[in-house]
Every structure is written in structure tokens, then in C-alpha cells.
Scaffold this active site. Structure first.
Site, PDB file in Angstrom:
ATOM      1  N   GLU A 105     -11.108   2.417   8.204  1.00  0.00           N
ATOM      2  CA  GLU A 105     -11.140   0.741   7.930  1.00  0.00           C
ATOM      3  C   GLU A 105     -10.660  -0.601   7.472  1.00  0.00           C
ATOM      4  O   GLU A 105      -9.755  -1.152   7.715  1.00  0.00           O
ATOM      5  CB  GLU A 105     -12.721   0.052   7.869  1.00  0.00           C
ATOM      6  CG  GLU A 105     -13.594   1.080   8.655  1.00  0.00           C
ATOM      7  CD  GLU A 105     -14.773   2.264   7.873  1.00  0.00           C
ATOM      8  OE1 GLU A 105     -15.747   2.515   8.430  1.00  0.00           O
ATOM      9  OE2 GLU A 105     -13.888   2.641   7.043  1.00  0.00           O
ATOM     10  N   CYS A 143     -18.710   2.636   4.730  1.00  0.00           N
ATOM     11  CA  CYS A 143     -19.572   1.807   3.658  1.00  0.00           C
ATOM     12  C   CYS A 143     -19.816   0.483   3.071  1.00  0.00           C
ATOM     13  O   CYS A 143     -19.289  -0.614   3.639  1.00  0.00           O
ATOM     14  CB  CYS A 143     -18.250   2.916   2.745  1.00  0.00           C
ATOM     15  SG  CYS A 143     -16.873   2.002   2.539  1.00  0.00           S
ATOM     16  N   CYS A 176     -15.809  -1.287   3.337  1.00  0.00           N
ATOM     17  CA  CYS A 176     -15.656  -1.415   4.213  1.00  0.00           C
ATOM     18  C   CYS A 176     -16.301  -2.384   4.969  1.00  0.00           C
ATOM     19  O   CYS A 176     -15.985  -3.126   5.796  1.00  0.00           O
ATOM     20  CB  CYS A 176     -15.461  -0.281   5.398  1.00  0.00           C
ATOM     21  SG  CYS A 176     -14.520   1.073   4.544  1.00  0.00           S
TER      22      CYS A 176
END
Length: 161
Positions: A65, A93, A96
Site C-alpha cells: 500500500e 495494517c 497503511c
């Protein structure tokens, strides 16, 4: 109207398949299999796409990402990605998810949920935090079984070794 909705849905599938293909490429390079693409909505052009490169480059933050966001910003010559959508094979996560917010992506599509390390619907739920200044529209589950199986196979291969 129905024809446009069908066309939009077909495009979403194609873009998510691209993210899954990037995840497969990561698997082949012994990276956690996550792939991401960013699409400029008005043109339906993919402007960036990456898979994880943390191990390859020995840089812990080189998640798919983050790399994709950086490339899209370079392509558009803008630190804001308004009018763009991200497709990613796994729930981002927390790092990101926050990067997606900072980049002002309009919509986030992700395939598989990540109960252990996710930051959108699991964990800290970044977009629900008062410190989050931009919340993208979130769509979950397209190609989830394919992405989940890829991740499961990757981690099973790690446990065998």
C-alpha cells in the site's frame, strides 16, 4: 443505470484481480503475499501497483500500500489522491490504513480481512479514531477466499521450513 452498475462491478473485479496477481508475485519472491493497485476513477486507469517488498529491500515499511501510494503521488504530481481508489488483497495494517487516510484516497477495496494485524475493521480501526481526518469509503470481501488461501499457503510453507 443497470448497465453502468454492471460495468462498474466488472471493473472492480478486474482491479482486485490485479492486486491478487501482485500478491502472487510477492509469494514467488518470498514476501508476504499482499498486492495493491490505485485507480484513477474518472479514467479507470491503473496509475500504480506494487506488492510487498520488505524482505527484498530490507525495509520494514515497504508494504504494498505504501509503495503504491508513493508511486501514484509521483504519477499525479500531487500529495493527495482525491478521485482515486485503492484495491488491496489484504486488510491494511494500521500504518497503511493511516497512509490511505493521509493520501485522501476516496475508496478502499480489500479482499481478505486480517483479524491479527488489520487496522480497518480489526485492531485499532484507524478510520473510527478521532485523530483520523479522512475516512475512505470501505468495501470488503471481493476475492476474499482467493487472497486468504494464498496467505494460508504462504504461512504454511514458512512453518514447514
Amino acid at each position: 443505470m443497470l448497465n453502468q452498475q454492471k460495468k462498474d462491478q466488472e471493473e472492480h473485479i478486474v482491479f482486485m484481480q490485479l492486486a491478487i496477481e501482485l500478491a502472487k508475485n510477492a509469494f514467488e519472491k518470498d514476501e508476504v503475499p499482499v498486492g495493491a493497485v490505485i485507480v484513477e476513477r474518472k479514467t479507470s486507469n491503473v496509475i500504480a501497483g506494487f506488492s510487498n517488498q520488505m524482505r527484498q529491500n530490507s525495509i520494514a515499511i515497504e508494504h504494498a500500500e505504501v509503495l503504491t501510494i508513493q508511486q501514484a503521488m509521483k504519477v499525479l504530481k500531487n500529495e493527495r489522491l482525491v478521485g482515486c481508489d485503492m484495491y488491496v488483497s489484504l486488510e491494511p495494517c494500521p500504518m497503511c490504513a493511516h497512509a490511505i487516510s493521509i493520501a485522501r484516497l476516496d475508496r478502499l477495496f480489500y479482499a481478505a480481512s486480517d483479524p491479527k494485524s488489520g487496522g480497518v475493521e480489526h485492531g485499532p480501526r484507524i478510520y473510527e479514531s478521532s485523530s483520523c481526518h479522512h475516512k475512505p469509503e470501505v468495501f470488503v470481501g471481493m476475492h476474499a477466499s482467493e487472497s486468504s488461501e494464498l496467505l494460508r499457503n504462504f504461512f504454511q510453507s514458512k512453518r514447514k521450513n
